[in-house]
Motif scaffolding. Structure first.
Motif, short mmCIF file in Angstrom:
data_model
loop_
_atom_site.label_atom_id
_atom_site.label_comp_id
_atom_site.label_asym_id
_atom_site.label_seq_id
_atom_site.Cartn_x
_atom_site.Cartn_y
_atom_site.Cartn_z
N MET A 1 51.21 16.10 -67.96
CA MET A 1 52.24 15.20 -67.51
C MET A 1 52.78 15.73 -66.18
O MET A 1 53.04 16.92 -66.05
CB MET A 1 53.37 15.14 -68.53
N LYS A 2 52.95 14.84 -65.25
CA LYS A 2 53.47 15.24 -63.94
C LYS A 2 54.74 14.45 -63.67
O LYS A 2 54.75 13.23 -63.77
CB LYS A 2 52.42 14.96 -62.86
N LEU A 3 55.80 15.16 -63.33
CA LEU A 3 57.04 14.51 -62.96
C LEU A 3 56.99 14.18 -61.47
O LEU A 3 56.34 14.86 -60.69
CB LEU A 3 58.23 15.41 -63.27
N SER A 4 57.74 13.15 -61.10
CA SER A 4 57.73 12.72 -59.70
C SER A 4 58.57 13.64 -58.83
O SER A 4 59.41 14.40 -59.32
CB SER A 4 58.26 11.28 -59.60
N SER A 5 58.36 13.52 -57.54
CA SER A 5 59.16 14.29 -56.59
C SER A 5 60.63 13.86 -56.64
O SER A 5 61.51 14.65 -56.32
CB SER A 5 58.60 14.16 -55.18
N LYS A 6 60.89 12.62 -57.07
CA LYS A 6 62.28 12.17 -57.22
C LYS A 6 63.04 13.11 -58.15
O LYS A 6 64.19 13.46 -57.89
CB LYS A 6 62.35 10.75 -57.82
N THR A 7 62.40 13.51 -59.23
CA THR A 7 63.05 14.39 -60.19
C THR A 7 63.27 15.76 -59.60
O THR A 7 64.34 16.36 -59.75
CB THR A 7 62.23 14.46 -61.49
N GLU B 1 63.16 9.36 -64.13
CA GLU B 1 61.80 9.20 -64.67
C GLU B 1 61.71 8.10 -65.73
O GLU B 1 61.07 8.27 -66.77
CB GLU B 1 61.32 10.53 -65.29
N ASP B 2 62.36 6.99 -65.50
CA ASP B 2 62.26 5.84 -66.42
C ASP B 2 62.46 6.25 -67.88
O ASP B 2 61.67 5.90 -68.76
CB ASP B 2 60.92 5.13 -66.26
N ASP B 3 63.51 7.02 -68.11
CA ASP B 3 63.88 7.46 -69.46
C ASP B 3 62.84 8.34 -70.14
O ASP B 3 62.87 8.52 -71.35
CB ASP B 3 64.25 6.28 -70.36
N MET B 4 61.92 8.87 -69.38
CA MET B 4 60.88 9.78 -69.91
C MET B 4 60.02 9.10 -70.99
O MET B 4 59.46 9.77 -71.84
CB MET B 4 61.49 11.07 -70.46
#
Length: 133
Positions: free
Chosen positions: A1-7, A84-87
């Motif tokens: 799983m990769k989180l976005s740079s926004k996070t 992250e759209d509520d994960m």
């Protein structure tokens, strides 16, 4: 799983704001400079955090961003879910999601719960205090 740079950038921004809490606010230009992100991207991130009552803003020449609540009252999970759209890593984990009897739904629900429980156990205050290493 990769989180976005926004996070990534959002968590850094919240950390910066937490360090100036409760007395100050931080200008958008100071955040942009410190995080090395464009103004438009930062504005998008801060708008997402604002919708979840994590940050607030004062407009105008002397305006800036500040935390809406004390750092001890803001979990890392709140910040990540806001960005992250509520994960919701897969449809199965949504309340009322379509996937009810898929053999893998239990795996995704446990992963979702585990990730969120861990993130919710950490606060911005602990991040400031260096307790998350």
């Amino acid at each position: 799983m990769k989180l976005s740079s926004k996070t990534h950038y959002g968590l850094i921004a919240c950390h910066i704001l937490a360090k100036s809490y409760p007395d100050g606010q931080v200008s958008a230009s100071a955040l942009e400079s410190h995080i090395s992100v464009s103004g438009k991207y930062l504005e998008k991130i801060m708008r997402m955090l604002s919708k979840r009552d994590i940050v607030s803003a004062n407009r105008g020449a002397s305006g800036g961003y500040y935390l809406s609540r004390a750092p001890k009252d803001i979990s890392i999970g709140e910040i990540v879910r806001a960005l992250e759209d509520d994960m919701e890593i897969i449809e199965c984990v949504k309340d009322g999601g379509k996937c009810k009897c898929c053999p893998s739904s239990g795996v995704w629900k446990r992963l979702y719960k585990g990730i969120n429980d861990l993130l919710d156990s950490m606060t911005l205050q602990e991040m400031i205090d260096g307790k998350l290493h």
